[in-house]
Design an enzyme around this catalytic site. Structure first.
Site, PDB file in Angstrom:
ATOM      1  N   SER A 136       0.831  -1.206   0.000  1.00  0.00           N
ATOM      2  CA  SER A 136       0.000   0.000   0.000  1.00  0.00           C
ATOM      3  C   SER A 136       0.869   1.261   0.000  1.00  0.00           C
ATOM      4  O   SER A 136       1.665   1.462  -0.912  1.00  0.00           O
ATOM      5  CB  SER A 136      -0.961  -0.039   1.196  1.00  0.00           C
ATOM      6  N   ASP A 147      -9.177  -6.343  -4.231  1.00  0.00           N
ATOM      7  CA  ASP A 147      -8.794  -5.056  -3.641  1.00  0.00           C
ATOM      8  C   ASP A 147      -9.709  -3.946  -4.165  1.00  0.00           C
ATOM      9  O   ASP A 147      -9.778  -3.680  -5.365  1.00  0.00           O
ATOM     10  CB  ASP A 147      -7.336  -4.754  -4.010  1.00  0.00           C
ATOM     11  N   HIS A 186      -7.911  -5.391   0.140  1.00  0.00           N
ATOM     12  CA  HIS A 186      -6.665  -4.625   0.209  1.00  0.00           C
ATOM     13  C   HIS A 186      -5.755  -5.147   1.315  1.00  0.00           C
ATOM     14  O   HIS A 186      -4.532  -5.200   1.149  1.00  0.00           O
ATOM     15  CB  HIS A 186      -7.004  -3.157   0.461  1.00  0.00           C
TER      16      HIS A 186
END
Length: 372
Positions: free
Chosen positions: A152, A316, A349
């Site tokens: 991320s 995600d 995610h």
């Protein structure tokens, strides 16, 4: 792995991408040993709400290890018998109240005024973090990294390294991230979260006092981010409806039990978080665009010399796989070496953190020089 210790790195002045110059101090942790040639270092960068505590424990009594402990350690994918691993706290780390976090941000006292920076703190970017990490690396006598990796926001930092310091790394691993934060993600989860905080009457343009913090706004901001962090199925199982107990109340103020359970879970998570640091970090994620300062995304990604591995997750919602595919296609078209490894998980995610086993083997191979 032995217990780990927090270390501190400071710069008397650092010029930010926005043009402002300030002193900075951040915490960092290391795992494994730096070899004599100082050529076995791997930099791991943390995600939005994490810290530099990427692996191990501070004491044997700690309930949980660092956030990527499944990958970092002796014999693991990022093998500390082989590599010297570093991870830093980011500027404006949202866990500003965590005693194990060392960060500079709006709640830091400005040495020029003797008062907290508040919203006078300059906006930071993940290019800034790469620059600060570069100074740390150099202070340790390391001239080149074996790899920079992270999930991320950590992947955003890794790509900034690859674009802006292309000759200082051999490999770049980008997990659940991309070259640009999607506009939908920026507006629906980040800008909306910022708005939730600054609309709280206790915000006071970031000048709030201890004990008078905009907790309601921060709580709503965290709800927004949490709602996108996982995938639909995770919420159905984690906060299930109960038709037998779900009685319609005459008052709209009474939330369904599954909604209350979710809000309570968010409340527990937010204890070490600071609202102003959250605002600054959310803005940094929104502003992530590797193309900034270049004529095109192609020009920026064409600067990369390192081998690149992009690891997205099918489910995600924040960084759908097409953004990783786009970066891989551009890098390869520009003559680089980029690989794509897709994982599938109901955790959306967060699979890049909680399902590290899904990509541990290809990551280990990639770090040892094999293309995936």
């Amino acid at each position: 792995m032995d217990t780990v210790k927090k270390q501190v790195f400071s710069l008397d002045s650092y010029r930010m991408e926005c043009g402002e110059t300030i002193p900075i101090t951040v915490g960092f942790e290391t795992y494994g040993e730096l070899n004599e040639k100082k050529n076995n270092a791997v930099l791991v960068c943390h995600f939005f709400s994490a810290t530099s505590h990427a692996a191990g424990k501070y004491s044997h009594d700690d309930a949980d290890p660092g956030w990527w402990d499944a990958l970092i350690g002796p014999g693991k994918a990022i093998d500390t018998d082989r590599y010297f691993v570093l991870c830093t706290d980011n500027l404006c780390n949202i866990q500003a109240k965590n005693p194990n976090v060392v960060t500079t941000g709006p709640r830091t006292v400005n040495p020029q005024t003797g008062e907290r920076y508040g919203t006078s703190f300059p906006a930071f970017t993940y290019r800034d973090m790469a620059g600060i990490q570069r100074e740390l690396i150099r202070s340790l006598g390391i001239e080149k990294l074996l790899a920079v990796a992270g999930p991320s926001a950590g992947g955003m930092q890794a790509l900034n390294w690859a674009v802006h310091y292309p000759d200082m790394m051999d490999a770049c691993v980008v997990v659940i991230s991309g070259a640009q934060t999607p506009v939908l993600t920026s507006l629906a989860y980040l800008q909306a979260a910022i708005d939730a905080i600054i609309l709280d009457p206790k915000w006071k343009d970031g000048t709030y006092d201890e004990g008078e913090e905009p907790e309601a706004g921060l709580h709503l901001a965290l709800q927004l981010m949490n709602l996108a962090a996982y995938q639909y199925g995770w919420y159905e199982s984690s906060f299930p409806r109960d038709a037998k107990r779900d009685v319609i109340s005459p008052s709209y103020q009474k939330n369904p039990e599954f909604a209350e359970a979710f809000k309570e879970a968010v409340s527990k998570r937010m204890q070490p978080y600071d609202a102003s640091h959250y605002v600054y970090t959310a803005r940094a994620v929104m502003m992530h665009d590797i193309a900034r300062g270049f004529d095109s995304l192609e020009e920026a990604l064409g600067r990369i010399q390192a081998r690149v591995l992009m690891i997205p997750c099918v489910s995600d919602l924040l960084f759908p796989p097409q953004y990783s595919k786009q970066a891989v296609d551009i890098i390869n078209r520009k003559g680089g070496r980029a690989s794509y490894y897709e994982i599938d998980s109901p955790n959306g995610h967060m699979a890049g953190v909680v399902d590290a086993h899904l990509f541990a083997e290809p990551l280990a191979s990639f770090l040892r020089g094999k293309d995936i």
